[in-house]
Design an enzyme around this catalytic site. Structure first.
Site: not given
Length: 468
Positions: A113, A163, A165, A167, A193, A284-285, A369
């Site tokens: 909050n 990764t 590609k 993707k 991906d 993954h972020r 990465s």
């Protein structure tokens, strides 16, 4: 006690500079930018109040509980060097304010909050100290670094990933083909991906099947254990678990989740499933920079990384220091240690505000990465060390001779760097020489070196350490 209505200043109740913090408190370091005219003590106390028991006016029901027991306290304030109107405010929260084993509840309380609060121009959560008493209520990563190495039977070097590609847009069959070529060439992992879920051009089940076929074929040919991060992220928790179950039925070693877009509740559920069923979990972020990139507002990634270790994940993307995405070296190494080590000392030079004891919670492998290629290999090996995954997407699939030779180039470069390091050579000083020497006997590496010899992403980091 007579009830006295009215609006009291926050600092009268919530700013307690003499208070001693308890070992069981959750401690937070906030970077506070007050509105002009608001003293830092009032701003710090307002943060403590609004993220714990306080509200804007005194209420009658305060008399029915013990505020002294439950309130957050701003116990220390320091000015930020080099900034006129910024302060680091330290707040201690009693442990009873939080539900056990819930990262979701911890964040709802601490940052839910208070970030919209009018008396503040900006607010950033820089770090949290999670007490052992609270950590012990979390399962943490499904397996951790050592168990992963044992499952994969790979030791003494960083792991290599890629990764796939482009993707979006490949059919499942062509996607699987790319997976096979990369794994056969010498990578340990390939990766969905983060935005590959289940789209019209490639539904999840077809992708899972073709990727499983690819990795079994590559395993048979190379004699090494291979993995592909099958992205189980979905629109509902139930669908996510359904995908993880199917991955387990195929016998693959690892699944993947986007923990910020998927949410901590979903992530913790998936981490529990993965531990119960022997799956590794790659995290993954995606969306992190929305939250963590501004220096004066949001949540620093080291906090998101700590939260992930509590919620659960075996790998997490943590920046590269050298590629195309944000990351200053000292700060990155600070939260890389927070992910991997069991005990981390307070060290402001690396952005670590509190000593953190993880009490044997398993560690998380950081993943480098984004915009990296063979010329970066010596730097990456030196910066991240063995307990890491180095991921080359374009840096594998962009090799002029194709995917498998691209994978060969990366593996040769990595083995050359590890060998040189073990011989005592200085990777920082001799990196280019080491890669050139190796490329003499590896035509694949020579071709990759030629393509990327000029590529650099030269921008200063946005999120930097405070210096005098």
């Amino acid at each position: 006690v007579g009830f006295k209505x009215g609006v009291x200043e926050y600092k009268l109740t919530y700013y307690t500079p003499e208070x001693e913090t308890k070992d069981t408190d959750i401690l937070a370091a906030f970077r506070v930018t007050p509105q002009p005219g608001v003293p830092p003590e009032e701003a710090g106390x307002a943060v403590a109040a609004e993220s714990s028991t306080g509200t804007w006016t005194t209420v009658w029901t305060d008399g029915l509980t013990s505020l002294d027991r439950y309130k957050g306290r701003c116990y220390h304030i320091e000015p930020v060097p080099g900034e006129a109107d910024q302060y680091i405010c330290y707040v201690a929260y009693p442990l009873d304010l939080f539900e056990e084993g819930s990262v979701t509840n911890m964040f709802t309380s601490i940052v839910g909050n208070v970030f919209g609060f009018k008396a503040l121009r900006a607010l950033r959560l820089e770090d949290l100290r999670i007490p052992p008493a609270y950590i012990k209520t979390f399962q943490g990563p499904p397996h951790g670094i050592q168990v992963e190495r044992d499952k994969l039977n790979k030791y003494g070097r960083p792991l290599l990933g890629c990764t796939i590609k482009p993707k979006l847009g490949l059919s499942a069959k062509n996607y699987g083909r790319a997976v096979y070529e990369c794994l056969r060439g010498g990578l340990d992992f390939t990766k969905d991906d983060e935005n590959v879920n289940s789209q019209p051009f490639m539904r999840w089940r077809d992708r899972f099947l073709f990727c499983a076929e690819a990795l079994y074929k590559a395993q048979a040919e190379t004699g090494e254990i291979k993995g592909h991060y099958l992205n189980a992220t979905a629109g509902t928790c139930e669908e996510m678990i359904k995908r993880a179950v199917f991955a387990r039925e195929l016998g693959v070693p690892i699944v993947m989740h986007d923990y910020l877009t998927g949410g901590f509740t979903a992530n913790t559920s998936l981490a529990h499933y993965c531990r119960d069923n022997g799956l590794l979990l790659h995290i993954h972020r995606a969306m992190h920079a929305v939250i963590d990139r501004q220096k004066n507002h949001g949540i620093h990634f080291r906090v998101l990384a700590k939260a992930l270790r509590m919620s659960g994940g075996d790998h997490i993307h943590a920046g590269t220091v050298v590629g195309k995405l944000e990351g200053e070296r000292d700060i990155t190494l600070g939260f890389v240690d927070l992910l991997r080590d069991d005990f981390i000392e307070k060290d402001r030079s690396r952005g670590i505000y509190f000593t953190q004891d993880w009490v044997s919670l398993p560690g998380v492998i950081p993943v480098a990465s984004g915009g990296i290629h063979v010329w970066h290999m010596p730097a990456l090996t030196e910066i991240f060390g063995d307990x890491s995954v180095l991921q080359f997407g374009g840096g594998t699939l962009g090799x002029p001779w194709g995917n498998a030779p691209g994978a060969v180039a990366n593996r040769v470069a990595l083995e050359a760097c590890v060998k040189a390091r073990n011989e005592g050579r200085d990777l920082a000083a001799e990196g280019n020489t080491i890669i050139r020497e190796a490329s003499k006997w590896s035509p694949e590496l020579a071709a990759a070196c030629e393509v990327w010899k000029e590529i650099k992403f030269e921008f200063a980091a946005v999120d930097t350490l405070d210096r005098e």
